[in-house]
Design a protein around this motif. Structure first.
Motif, PDB file in Angstrom:
ATOM      1  N   SER A 133      34.550 -27.079  20.057  1.00  0.00           N
ATOM      2  CA  SER A 133      33.801 -26.721  18.854  1.00  0.00           C
ATOM      3  C   SER A 133      32.955 -27.911  18.426  1.00  0.00           C
ATOM      4  O   SER A 133      33.435 -29.051  18.420  1.00  0.00           O
ATOM      5  N   TRP A 134      31.694 -27.635  18.049  1.00  0.00           N
ATOM      6  CA  TRP A 134      30.763 -28.682  17.617  1.00  0.00           C
ATOM      7  C   TRP A 134      30.409 -28.496  16.147  1.00  0.00           C
ATOM      8  O   TRP A 134      30.397 -27.364  15.628  1.00  0.00           O
ATOM      9  N   SER A 135      30.082 -29.615  15.508  1.00  0.00           N
ATOM     10  CA  SER A 135      29.375 -29.539  14.230  1.00  0.00           C
ATOM     11  C   SER A 135      27.940 -29.116  14.515  1.00  0.00           C
ATOM     12  O   SER A 135      27.459 -29.220  15.653  1.00  0.00           O
ATOM     13  N   ARG A 136      27.238 -28.646  13.514  1.00  0.00           N
ATOM     14  CA  ARG A 136      25.906 -28.096  13.745  1.00  0.00           C
ATOM     15  C   ARG A 136      24.933 -29.131  14.292  1.00  0.00           C
ATOM     16  O   ARG A 136      24.029 -28.798  15.059  1.00  0.00           O
ATOM     17  N   ASP A 137      25.105 -30.403  13.928  1.00  0.00           N
ATOM     18  CA  ASP A 137      24.206 -31.452  14.429  1.00  0.00           C
ATOM     19  C   ASP A 137      24.701 -32.083  15.723  1.00  0.00           C
ATOM     20  O   ASP A 137      24.099 -33.041  16.223  1.00  0.00           O
ATOM     21  N   GLU A 138      25.805 -31.581  16.269  1.00  0.00           N
ATOM     22  CA  GLU A 138      26.397 -32.057  17.521  1.00  0.00           C
ATOM     23  C   GLU A 138      26.856 -33.512  17.433  1.00  0.00           C
ATOM     24  O   GLU A 138      27.011 -34.177  18.457  1.00  0.00           O
ATOM     25  N   LYS A 139      27.106 -34.000  16.228  1.00  0.00           N
ATOM     26  CA  LYS A 139      27.632 -35.361  16.075  1.00  0.00           C
ATOM     27  C   LYS A 139      29.118 -35.412  16.404  1.00  0.00           C
ATOM     28  O   LYS A 139      29.625 -36.449  16.838  1.00  0.00           O
ATOM     29  N   VAL A 140      29.821 -34.321  16.179  1.00  0.00           N
ATOM     30  CA  VAL A 140      31.270 -34.272  16.397  1.00  0.00           C
ATOM     31  C   VAL A 140      31.595 -33.028  17.213  1.00  0.00           C
ATOM     32  O   VAL A 140      31.054 -31.946  16.961  1.00  0.00           O
ATOM     33  N   ALA A 141      32.472 -33.207  18.200  1.00  0.00           N
ATOM     34  CA  ALA A 141      33.021 -32.081  18.975  1.00  0.00           C
ATOM     35  C   ALA A 141      34.535 -32.255  19.038  1.00  0.00           C
ATOM     36  O   ALA A 141      35.043 -33.378  19.008  1.00  0.00           O
ATOM     37  N   VAL A 142      35.260 -31.147  19.124  1.00  0.00           N
ATOM     38  CA  VAL A 142      36.717 -31.209  19.107  1.00  0.00           C
ATOM     39  C   VAL A 142      37.281 -30.130  20.010  1.00  0.00           C
ATOM     40  O   VAL A 142      36.727 -29.031  20.119  1.00  0.00           O
ATOM     41  N   ARG A 143      38.394 -30.453  20.702  1.00  0.00           N
ATOM     42  CA  ARG A 143      39.131 -29.477  21.501  1.00  0.00           C
ATOM     43  C   ARG A 143      40.616 -29.781  21.382  1.00  0.00           C
ATOM     44  O   ARG A 143      41.014 -30.912  21.060  1.00  0.00           O
ATOM     45  N   ILE A 144      41.450 -28.758  21.621  1.00  0.00           N
ATOM     46  CA  ILE A 144      42.889 -28.904  21.472  1.00  0.00           C
ATOM     47  C   ILE A 144      43.512 -29.183  22.840  1.00  0.00           C
ATOM     48  O   ILE A 144      43.182 -28.537  23.836  1.00  0.00           O
ATOM     49  N   VAL A 145      44.399 -30.195  22.885  1.00  0.00           N
ATOM     50  CA  VAL A 145      45.077 -30.589  24.123  1.00  0.00           C
ATOM     51  C   VAL A 145      46.511 -30.974  23.785  1.00  0.00           C
ATOM     52  O   VAL A 145      46.749 -32.035  23.198  1.00  0.00           O
ATOM     53  N   SER A 146      47.487 -30.112  24.106  1.00  0.00           N
ATOM     54  CA  SER A 146      48.916 -30.457  24.024  1.00  0.00           C
ATOM     55  C   SER A 146      49.304 -31.132  22.702  1.00  0.00           C
ATOM     56  O   SER A 146      49.534 -32.346  22.644  1.00  0.00           O
ATOM     57  N   ASN A 147      49.359 -30.367  21.639  1.00  0.00           N
ATOM     58  CA  ASN A 147      49.802 -30.850  20.329  1.00  0.00           C
ATOM     59  C   ASN A 147      48.837 -31.843  19.690  1.00  0.00           C
ATOM     60  O   ASN A 147      49.197 -32.521  18.729  1.00  0.00           O
ATOM     61  N   SER A 178      26.853 -29.490   9.043  1.00  0.00           N
ATOM     62  CA  SER A 178      26.773 -30.830   9.599  1.00  0.00           C
ATOM     63  C   SER A 178      27.770 -31.756   8.919  1.00  0.00           C
ATOM     64  O   SER A 178      28.730 -31.313   8.305  1.00  0.00           O
ATOM     65  N   HIS A 179      27.519 -33.064   9.003  1.00  0.00           N
ATOM     66  CA  HIS A 179      28.416 -34.081   8.449  1.00  0.00           C
ATOM     67  C   HIS A 179      28.517 -33.944   6.921  1.00  0.00           C
ATOM     68  O   HIS A 179      27.512 -33.658   6.274  1.00  0.00           O
ATOM     69  N   PRO A 180      29.717 -34.152   6.314  1.00  0.00           N
ATOM     70  CA  PRO A 180      30.987 -34.465   6.967  1.00  0.00           C
ATOM     71  C   PRO A 180      31.695 -33.216   7.473  1.00  0.00           C
ATOM     72  O   PRO A 180      31.741 -32.201   6.781  1.00  0.00           O
ATOM     73  N   SER A 181      32.223 -33.288   8.684  1.00  0.00           N
ATOM     74  CA  SER A 181      32.914 -32.147   9.280  1.00  0.00           C
ATOM     75  C   SER A 181      34.346 -32.071   8.768  1.00  0.00           C
ATOM     76  O   SER A 181      34.989 -33.093   8.530  1.00  0.00           O
ATOM     77  N   LYS A 182      34.830 -30.861   8.631  1.00  0.00           N
ATOM     78  CA  LYS A 182      36.217 -30.608   8.235  1.00  0.00           C
ATOM     79  C   LYS A 182      36.850 -29.724   9.289  1.00  0.00           C
ATOM     80  O   LYS A 182      36.165 -28.947   9.957  1.00  0.00           O
ATOM     81  N   VAL A 183      38.152 -29.836   9.416  1.00  0.00           N
ATOM     82  CA  VAL A 183      38.868 -29.033  10.390  1.00  0.00           C
ATOM     83  C   VAL A 183      40.103 -28.442   9.734  1.00  0.00           C
ATOM     84  O   VAL A 183      40.805 -29.103   8.973  1.00  0.00           O
ATOM     85  N   CYS A 184      40.327 -27.150   9.990  1.00  0.00           N
ATOM     86  CA  CYS A 184      41.507 -26.439   9.481  1.00  0.00           C
ATOM     87  C   CYS A 184      42.442 -26.202  10.659  1.00  0.00           C
ATOM     88  O   CYS A 184      42.019 -25.650  11.695  1.00  0.00           O
ATOM     89  N   VAL A 185      43.690 -26.624  10.553  1.00  0.00           N
ATOM     90  CA  VAL A 185      44.643 -26.540  11.662  1.00  0.00           C
ATOM     91  C   VAL A 185      45.833 -25.678  11.252  1.00  0.00           C
ATOM     92  O   VAL A 185      46.198 -25.609  10.073  1.00  0.00           O
ATOM     93  N   TYR A 186      46.440 -25.040  12.252  1.00  0.00           N
ATOM     94  CA  TYR A 186      47.588 -24.161  12.027  1.00  0.00           C
ATOM     95  C   TYR A 186      48.755 -24.619  12.896  1.00  0.00           C
ATOM     96  O   TYR A 186      48.593 -24.855  14.101  1.00  0.00           O
ATOM     97  N   VAL A 187      49.933 -24.739  12.269  1.00  0.00           N
ATOM     98  CA  VAL A 187      51.164 -25.087  12.970  1.00  0.00           C
ATOM     99  C   VAL A 187      52.184 -23.991  12.680  1.00  0.00           C
ATOM    100  O   VAL A 187      52.547 -23.776  11.518  1.00  0.00           O
ATOM    101  N   PRO A 188      52.654 -23.257  13.707  1.00  0.00           N
ATOM    102  CA  PRO A 188      53.625 -22.178  13.467  1.00  0.00           C
ATOM    103  C   PRO A 188      54.982 -22.730  13.079  1.00  0.00           C
ATOM    104  O   PRO A 188      55.379 -23.829  13.485  1.00  0.00           O
ATOM    105  N   GLY A 189      55.714 -21.968  12.284  1.00  0.00           N
ATOM    106  CA  GLY A 189      57.048 -22.380  11.861  1.00  0.00           C
ATOM    107  C   GLY A 189      58.070 -22.177  12.967  1.00  0.00           C
ATOM    108  O   GLY A 189      57.872 -21.404  13.899  1.00  0.00           O
ATOM    109  N   SER A 190      59.192 -22.894  12.851  1.00  0.00           N
ATOM    110  CA  SER A 190      60.268 -22.766  13.828  1.00  0.00           C
ATOM    111  C   SER A 190      61.583 -23.156  13.171  1.00  0.00           C
ATOM    112  O   SER A 190      61.621 -23.985  12.255  1.00  0.00           O
ATOM    113  N   LYS A 191      62.678 -22.531  13.619  1.00  0.00           N
ATOM    114  CA  LYS A 191      64.027 -22.827  13.144  1.00  0.00           C
ATOM    115  C   LYS A 191      64.147 -22.708  11.627  1.00  0.00           C
ATOM    116  O   LYS A 191      64.699 -23.568  10.957  1.00  0.00           O
TER     117      LYS A 191
END
Length: 583
Positions: A133-147, A178-191
């Motif tokens: 995923s990129w910000s609109r100005d392509e200054k920041v990109a992010v991908r998910i890798v193992s936690n 564009s900047h500043p970019s924000k990210v919303c993350v989800y962590v599933p519950g367990s136990k």
């Protein structure tokens, strides 16, 4: 200068081609059709480039004249995506240990445009969340890798600029803009621990106070996160695979709201049942939710999660805002009959109603005037084709695939923001097809032996609710005044309930307007004191119900006990008739 003509990319078993919509309604004369069956296609964000894979090569061409930008030897590619500025094309093919990606190239590849040079090869086993995923100005990109979330800057994918580590993180959504970019993350519950969603602002990702907002909840096997256009708030639809109460086949859904300022809320929906669709308005100040057991309700909420307008109930399961945000379409596709209600999203007035039977796809044209509805395979393998419609119901063009040909996908060409200004909303003035014969209204079947007799009264399986302004008089009230008003209404309703049920009946006041009183209620006495007392008591309850009806017609939202009281009107009328017969 004349506005551009939006085009449709069409993909099917007979190839890939561009279709020019209104007013020409023809195949693009300068874009040659690729007659090989295409696996996938995508537009760049500004609509200037089109990429598709025909099972042999990945082609990138300009939409204006069909000239080639790049050709890549990637026959197994099944997904494509452009970066926001069109500088990078991302391709993905299924991961295989014995394939070429096992030798170090990876199955997720980033290609530099124009030219098509390989920028980076990465490994991505799952198709879910495959594309960075990129910000609109392509200054920041992010991908998910193992936690972890890996952040890259300025399209340099050889260096990880920053990381966000959260145990068992399973999903994320980067904010638009564009900047500043924000990210919303989800962590599933367990136990026994709850699931949670958090919002971070890049690059402040570490520390106890790094999260801008946090919302935790139970009953979530998966979530869908949606940012508004201003990147100020997120809507989170949490879903479970199975509803343990057994009330719904579709599992159980809840809707949550998070603001970057830290405010969170659980959006309260007045009707029980599944959440079919959630859509942000392009103005970012309100959102529409379609929910509840059929017939489903649709409601507009503001940023305080207060109901603003209720569209009532109907056969619907989807909501679509126009790109300009001035029109809202409520539709029922899939297992419903394709009814579409078109509403003025500012005045909350219905503009038109039409039907697209067997439609499996709906999308707004960038001009905010037209939509496309399509019947595609493999959802439906018969009757494939698409229709370009005006929102007032008129069909500008209808395309049906030849026999033996399947339609797989249609997609509007996007345009930069502001290309098509908002136009005044027009009301429906004619039938969907000018000059077309009108279908006779459907009638219930009656056996021939009963057709000479008067028709019996019919009853509906579901009583549909009419649209209503959810909060007609509360817009100019402060929060404290609104709270006090609700308390006064609750006390008044409780007092009225006690009077009608506990206090002995008193002498009824003569009605100010006798014409508004039902004739069966004009008789107040019959000579028997005991019967007179019962008649007065029933009349008093009926009068209270009439007052509640007037309040509801004026836009007031009634309490649950008041609605239950209104449902007893017919029972009271029957009781009154019985008392009058005993005179």
């Amino acid at each position: 200068m004349a506005p551009p003509v939006p085009q449709l990319a069409v993909r099917g078993s007979d190839g890939t081609w561009l279709f020019c919509s209104t007013p020409t309604c023809q195949e693009h004369p300068s874009f040659p059709r690729d007659t090989c069956a295409s696996r996938c296609l995508t537009f760049s964000r500004d609509g200037s480039l089109l990429a598709w894979c025909n099972g042999k090569v990945v082609s990138v061409a300009r939409t204006s004249d069909g000239s080639s930008v790049a050709t890549l030897e990637l026959p197994k590619t099944t997904m494509l995506q452009f970066s926001p500025l069109g500088n990078i094309l991302v391709t993905w093919q299924p991961y295989s240990k014995s394939g070429q990606e096992a030798q170090g190239d990876g199955n997720l590849r980033l290609w530099e445009l124009p030219g098509g040079g390989l920028l980076k090869g990465l490994f991505q086993k799952k198709a879910d969340g495959w594309c960075p995923s990129w910000s609109r100005d392509e200054k920041v990109a992010v991908r998910i890798v193992s936690n972890e979330l890996h952040f890259f800057e300025d399209n340099n994918f050889n260096v990880i600029a920053n990381k966000l580590h959260l145990q068992k993180i399973s999903n994320f959504e980067l904010s638009p803009g564009s900047h500043p970019s924000k990210v919303c993350v989800y962590v599933p519950g367990s136990k026994g621990a709850p699931s949670f969603v958090r919002i971070f602002q890049y690059p402040q990702l570490a520390g106890p106070d790094a999260a801008l907002a946090t919302k935790s909840f139970f009953k979530a096997d998966r979530v869908n996160m949606q940012w508004n256009n201003k990147a100020s708030a997120v809507l989170v639809t949490a879903s479970t695979e199975v509803d343990k109460s057994g009330a719904s086949y579709y599992g159980e859904q809840t809707l949550h709201y998070l603001h970057v300022g830290g405010e969170t809320a659980h959006v309260q929906l007045p009707k029980n049942g599944p959440i079919y669709d959630v859509a942000w308005s392009p103005n970012s100040s309100e959102f529409c939710v379609v929910y509840g057991f059929m017939p489903a309700k649709a409601t507009i909420f503001n940023l305080k999660c207060d109901a603003v307008f209720d569209f009532g109930t109907g056969p619907r399961n989807a909501a679509y805002y126009s790109p300009q945000g001035h029109i809202l379409v409520l539709a029922g596709f899939g297992n419903l009959r394709g009814q579409m209600e078109v509403w003025d999203a500012k005045k909350y007035q219905q503009v038109s109603k039409c039907q697209a039977a067997d439609a499996t796809h709906f999308n707004w044209c960038p001009d905010g005037e037209h939509v496309v509805t399509a019947t595609c395979s493999p959802r439906l393998r018969v009757g494939n084709g698409f229709q370009v419609r005006h929102y007032t119901g008129g069909v500008a063009h209808a395309y049906e695939t030849p026999e033996g040909v399947e339609l797989w996908e249609v997609r509007w060409q996007p345009f930069p923001d502001g290309t098509f200004p908002e136009r005044p909303v027009r009301q429906q003035t004619a039938s969907a097809r000018p000059g077309a014969p009108q279908a006779a209204p459907a009638r219930a079947y009656r056996p021939p032996a009963l057709r000479h007799l008067p028709a019996a009264p019919t009853s509906k399986l579901h009583e549909e609710e009419a649209p209503q302004n959810a909060r007609p008089a509360d817009k100019n009230l402060s929060k404290a005044a609104l709270k006090n008003q609700k308390k006064r209404e609750a006390r008044k309703a409780a007092k009225q309930e006690r009077k009608s049920e506990e206090e002995p009946p008193s002498e009824a006041e003569p009605p100010s307007d006798p014409a508004r009183v039902a004739p069966s209620r004009l008789t107040e006495t019959c000579g028997d004191p005991e019967t007179d007392k019962k008649i007065k008591n029933v009349n008093k309850k009926l009068k209270a119900i009439e007052e509640l009806k007037e309040q509801q017609a004026g836009g007031k939202v009634l309490q649950k006990n008041q609605l239950e009281k209104m449902q007893k009107e017919q029972q009271l009328l029957d009781e009154l008739k019985l008392l009058q017969v005993q005179q």
